[in-house]
Design an enzyme around this catalytic site. Structure first.
Site, PDB file in Angstrom:
ATOM      1  N   GLU A  16     -12.194  -0.144 -14.910  1.00  0.00           N
ATOM      2  CA  GLU A  16     -12.296  -1.297 -14.034  1.00  0.00           C
ATOM      3  C   GLU A  16     -10.903  -2.073 -13.723  1.00  0.00           C
ATOM      4  O   GLU A  16     -10.847  -2.873 -12.523  1.00  0.00           O
ATOM      5  CB  GLU A  16     -13.028  -2.288 -15.077  1.00  0.00           C
ATOM      6  N   LYS A 114       9.991   7.432 -16.260  1.00  0.00           N
ATOM      7  CA  LYS A 114       9.133   7.751 -17.320  1.00  0.00           C
ATOM      8  C   LYS A 114       9.602   6.627 -18.680  1.00  0.00           C
ATOM      9  O   LYS A 114      10.646   6.698 -18.907  1.00  0.00           O
ATOM     10  CB  LYS A 114       9.152   9.246 -17.788  1.00  0.00           C
ATOM     11  N   ILE A 432       5.802  16.971   0.247  1.00  0.00           N
ATOM     12  CA  ILE A 432       5.709  17.517  -1.093  1.00  0.00           C
ATOM     13  C   ILE A 432       4.438  18.126  -1.283  1.00  0.00           C
ATOM     14  O   ILE A 432       4.467  19.120  -2.285  1.00  0.00           O
ATOM     15  CB  ILE A 432       5.991  16.403  -2.116  1.00  0.00           C
ATOM     16  N   ARG A 516      -2.522   3.757 -10.897  1.00  0.00           N
ATOM     17  CA  ARG A 516      -2.645   5.535 -10.742  1.00  0.00           C
ATOM     18  C   ARG A 516      -3.175   5.655 -12.240  1.00  0.00           C
ATOM     19  O   ARG A 516      -2.363   5.576 -13.341  1.00  0.00           O
ATOM     20  CB  ARG A 516      -1.323   5.842 -10.657  1.00  0.00           C
ATOM     21  N   CYS A 517      -4.174   6.480 -12.164  1.00  0.00           N
ATOM     22  CA  CYS A 517      -4.733   7.189 -13.558  1.00  0.00           C
ATOM     23  C   CYS A 517      -4.909   8.710 -13.290  1.00  0.00           C
ATOM     24  O   CYS A 517      -5.206   8.999 -12.164  1.00  0.00           O
ATOM     25  CB  CYS A 517      -6.111   6.651 -13.853  1.00  0.00           C
ATOM     26  N   TRP A 562       0.842  17.615 -19.095  1.00  0.00           N
ATOM     27  CA  TRP A 562       0.059  16.401 -18.549  1.00  0.00           C
ATOM     28  C   TRP A 562      -1.473  17.033 -19.100  1.00  0.00           C
ATOM     29  O   TRP A 562      -2.561  16.616 -18.434  1.00  0.00           O
ATOM     30  CB  TRP A 562      -0.024  16.595 -17.055  1.00  0.00           C
ATOM     31  N   HIS A 642       9.424  20.667  -7.488  1.00  0.00           N
ATOM     32  CA  HIS A 642       9.589  19.311  -7.176  1.00  0.00           C
ATOM     33  C   HIS A 642       9.629  18.544  -8.435  1.00  0.00           C
ATOM     34  O   HIS A 642       8.861  18.975  -9.329  1.00  0.00           O
ATOM     35  CB  HIS A 642       8.293  18.998  -6.373  1.00  0.00           C
ATOM     36  N   HIS A 695       5.529   5.421  -3.119  1.00  0.00           N
ATOM     37  CA  HIS A 695       4.947   4.485  -3.922  1.00  0.00           C
ATOM     38  C   HIS A 695       4.778   2.967  -3.235  1.00  0.00           C
ATOM     39  O   HIS A 695       4.190   2.206  -3.873  1.00  0.00           O
ATOM     40  CB  HIS A 695       5.464   4.497  -5.286  1.00  0.00           C
ATOM     41  N   CYS A 727       7.520  12.021  -2.813  1.00  0.00           N
ATOM     42  CA  CYS A 727       6.567  12.603  -3.642  1.00  0.00           C
ATOM     43  C   CYS A 727       5.295  12.904  -2.886  1.00  0.00           C
ATOM     44  O   CYS A 727       5.399  12.774  -1.544  1.00  0.00           O
ATOM     45  CB  CYS A 727       6.108  11.631  -4.732  1.00  0.00           C
TER      46      CYS A 727
END
Length: 756
Positions: A16, A114, A432, A516-517, A562, A642, A695, A727
């Site tokens: 949401e 990160k 990329i 971003r998910c 990931w 990359h 981004h 990216c």
């Protein structure tokens, strides 16, 4: 015993927050509407935690973009370029994070990287030598009032002062960040005083930097910081996580705090170092439920280990998750399509709260029928996990030799063969991998997954998208093309769906940054590749042009990091299995005539242990996994990789050892600062430093990109340089992408003209 929650995911079980943010950024909703969604999420998440028996609820774990950014705004750490003369507001935060806010004011976004060894990204605070700290953003205090109005006891959570400084960067002249600690502590004192005035009893200060190997100055900073903060009229819980802090035991145990939290999932052995050093009234919060993986805990075994400690400490023992649950999906209950045998092995954030509740029951009343049922369920899960190994895969791994990990010749020999084959110009341009995933593409995929489109129609329509993507790149004049990845949902999920031993959820989303998910795969058994995964799409795209089209793959280390990986074998073993699967795909692409193959490893650095002394073993097997995936091709086949949002200084030797022919990296936000590592190391292979920050919605000018390429050429010989975005372009739209790429190509042509 209390149950202690260090933090809860903020995105909502159906994302949401993501959708509310993006609607606001598009100008389709108001601040009030965005804040309404946020309030409802907080209300729901607090209630879930309260229902599970958590007495003091974490407040401050919610963020509209990133909790480090929220703290920066609270402290008044706002870069000058993002100020507009008024009070700090949400648009200010979005300018820092995205380079643009809905109000329209542009400014280069702050650097993003990160958060320790996770796939979560934070906005790096920018500190000047004359930095002032003043409370400038009221979100934390407003949320305390909000929780209290709902009848909850609030436990504010914020990053501790030393870790905040550690994660920051200096701007302007170089200086020691620790010189700012006294001024920063004054602001923290003011924050704690505000909390105390609101009736708060406990505040959680997160200091994950303690898991690092810190020099004397940083260690002394903890003594200084908590020597000052001990005067606060409330209790401090100092939380550590992501690794052992046993190497700082004497330092940590001497700090004047009311409680300490230890991550006993990543480092159970550290418990003994601290138990004997607890002060008589000090609380020990034990993180025994994994906050970073989705597999259900063996609660019976945990209870057995904790029973003596529970008897000794009584109510001074708090049962907790290892870290914030930010890194796990929200609620397993919405996964209605999962196979029951797989679902029974899992626990998402909401279920982990139940695990804490059940663990407490096992410790306090182990003879009840409910407790016995929990034990039986744990035993059944262990039996289900004990699956047979793939003997053919095991034999293949046992037969590997050194030649399987190395290309046929050194890079300079390969370079000549590749140049003879592709005849690329100076400063070759490429992207990329991904191109915009439009609403039409997402709708197409959704209809196909629902069975509303058959495979033939779905493929035909995606081929039209691929043709359009190739034609646009040809028109722009890009030298090495990509097919655009219209068929892919996510760079890891797409491959995981085609590998045996990997499972998937429908709603297991985890926040990576901002809106971003990602939806990590579940690696539950031995991993093998039953058939080709990308060859058909690569062949089709290459058939549309004489220019080289890259085959696009995700590397084994990134797929591992990931994913939610099984815990019954080592991560090194899983990486080797994945490397063999990717190797088979690389060889198949080469056989299909694909001459340039990119194996992305953006998570390579993410897997580094927090203690530098533990790095060597990880780097050895991570490099080996990449080389195993790439080494099965001829010299004239060019291998790219990359990496994005990584600090390269500490790992540059390992990156060079990967021996990719070309590496593309993110450098635009740092204004090419990240290239210093490659310059100092004298990196031997070719490199594409990103000149376009994908981004941000801002479109970089030709002049700005020329300047960045020139900066790169001052650090790296121009014959080694490629030109590319930071990216993939999946999250952008064509209205932004096409002019930005046109400017990138024009900038490259201008540099070629200048260089003759």
């Amino acid at each position: 015993m209390q149950l202690n929650s260090l933090g809860f995911p903020r995105i909502g079980r159906r994302r949401e927050l993501k959708f509310a943010l993006e609607k606001y950024w598009r100008g389709e909703s108001s601040v009030a509407e965005l804040e309404s969604v946020a309030r409802e999420l907080r209300r729901t998440h607090w209630q879930w935690q309260a229902d599970a028996g958590v007495a003091q609820l974490p407040v401050g774990d919610f963020a509209y973009y990133d909790q480090v950014l929220t703290l920066s705004a609270t402290l008044g750490v706002i870069p000058e370029r993002h100020r507009d003369g008024g009070a700090v507001n949400l648009d200010t935060l979005f300018r820092i994070a995205r380079g643009r806010a809905p109000s329209g004011k542009h400014a280069p976004a702050s650097e993003m990287t990160k958060y320790f060894n996770t796939n979560y990204h934070y906005l790096v605070p920018e500190l000047s030598e004359d930095q002032r700290f003043d409370i400038a953003w009221e979100q934390l205090f407003e949320e305390v009032t909000e929780a209290q109005a709902l009848g909850h006891t609030a436990k504010p959570v914020l990053l501790g002062p030393v870790t905040f400084l550690y994660l920051s960067k200096t701007v302007g002249s170089e200086f020691d960040r620790l010189t700012l600690l006294p001024a920063l502590l004054e602001c923290y004192q003011a924050i704690l005083a505000r909390f105390a005035a609101q009736g708060v009893e406990w505040v959680q200060l997160d200091e994950p930097a303690l898991a690092l190997e810190l020099d004397d100055n940083w260690q002394q900073a903890f003594n200084q910081a908590y020597g000052v903060l001990k005067s606060a009229p409330l209790k401090l819980l100092l939380a550590t996580y992501y690794g052992t802090v046993a190497h700082h035991q004497s330092l940590l145990s001497a700090l004047p705090v009311a409680g300490i939290h230890l991550d006993l999932v990543t480092a159970p052995e550290q418990l003994q170092a601290f138990v004997g050093a607890l002060a008589p009234e000090q609380v020990l919060s034990v993180g025994v439920i994994n906050g970073r993986n989705v597999w259900a805990a063996d609660l019976d075994l945990v209870a057995e280990q904790l029973a003596p400690l529970a008897r000794d400490l009584g109510d001074r023992l708090w049962l907790a998750t290892s870290c914030s649950l930010l890194h796990t999906p929200v609620d397993l209950e919405v996964e209605t399509a999962l196979a029951p045998e797989l679902k029974s092995l899992l626990a998402f954030a909401r279920q982990k709260l139940t695990e804490l509740q059940e663990l407490k029951a096992l410790l306090e009343a182990p003879e009840t029928e409910n407790a016995k049922a929990v034990v039986a369920r744990c035993r059944d899960r262990r039996a289900a996990r004990a699956q047979g190994r793939n003997q053919q895969l095991s034999a293949r791994i046992d037969a590997l030799s050194a030649t399987d990990y190395n290309r046929n010749h050194e890079f300079e020999v390969r370079r000549q063969a590749q140049q003879a084959r592709f005849k690329l110009p100076l400063l070759p341009t490429t992207t990329i991998g991904s191109f915009p995933q439009t609403a039409a593409i997402r709708n197409l995929r959704s209809r196909w997954r629902k069975g509303e489109l058959d495979d033939a129609v779905y493929t035909e329509q995606l081929q039209q998208v691929t043709r359009d993507t190739i034609e646009r790149q040809l028109k722009l004049g890009i030298d090495v093309l990509v097919h655009g990845e219209a068929e892919r949902n996510d760079m890891v999920e797409y491959f995981g769906e085609q590998l045996d031993g990997v499972g998937f959820t429908k709603h297991g989303w985890v926040q990576s940054y901002g809106s971003r998910c990602v939806k990590p795969p579940l690696i539950y058994a031995d991993v093998t590749r039953p058939k080709a995964m990308t060859v058909d799409w690569a062949e089709y795209a290459q058939s549309l042009t004489d220019r080289p089209v890259k085959g696009m793959l995700t590397g084994p280390v990134t797929i591992l990091h990931w994913s939610f990986a099984r815990e019954d074998i080592s991560r090194e073993q899983i990486a080797t299995q994945l490397a063999l699967a990717i190797r088979d795909e690389v060889v198949a692409l080469e056989r299909a005539g694909i001459g340039i193959i990119q194996i992305d490893e953006p998570a390579f650095r993410e897997g580094l242990p927090l203690k530098r002394s533990d790095w060597a073993h990880y780097l050895d097997w991570a490099v080996a996994a990449f080389k195993l995936s790439a080494a099965g091709v001829r010299d004239e086949t060019q291998i790219h990789t990359h990496m994005c949002y990584s600090e390269f200084n500490d790992t540059i030797a390992a990156i060079a050892a990967m021996d990719a022919d070309v590496i593309t990296i993110e450098t635009s936000r740092s204004r090419m600062e990240l290239l210093n590592a490659f310059e100092d190391f004298d990196y031997p292979n070719e490199i594409g430093p990103g000149v376009y920050d994908i981004h941000s919605p801002n479109i970089p000018t030709v002049e700005a990109m020329v300047s960045l390429i020139e900066k790169a050429a001052q650090k790296i010989p121009v014959r080694q340089l490629w030109v590319n975005p930071d990216c993939g372009l999946k999250t952008r739209n064509w209205e932004e992408v096409e002019p930005a790429l046109k400017n990138m190509v024009d900038a490259t042509r201008e540099l070629r003209r200048r260089l003759g």
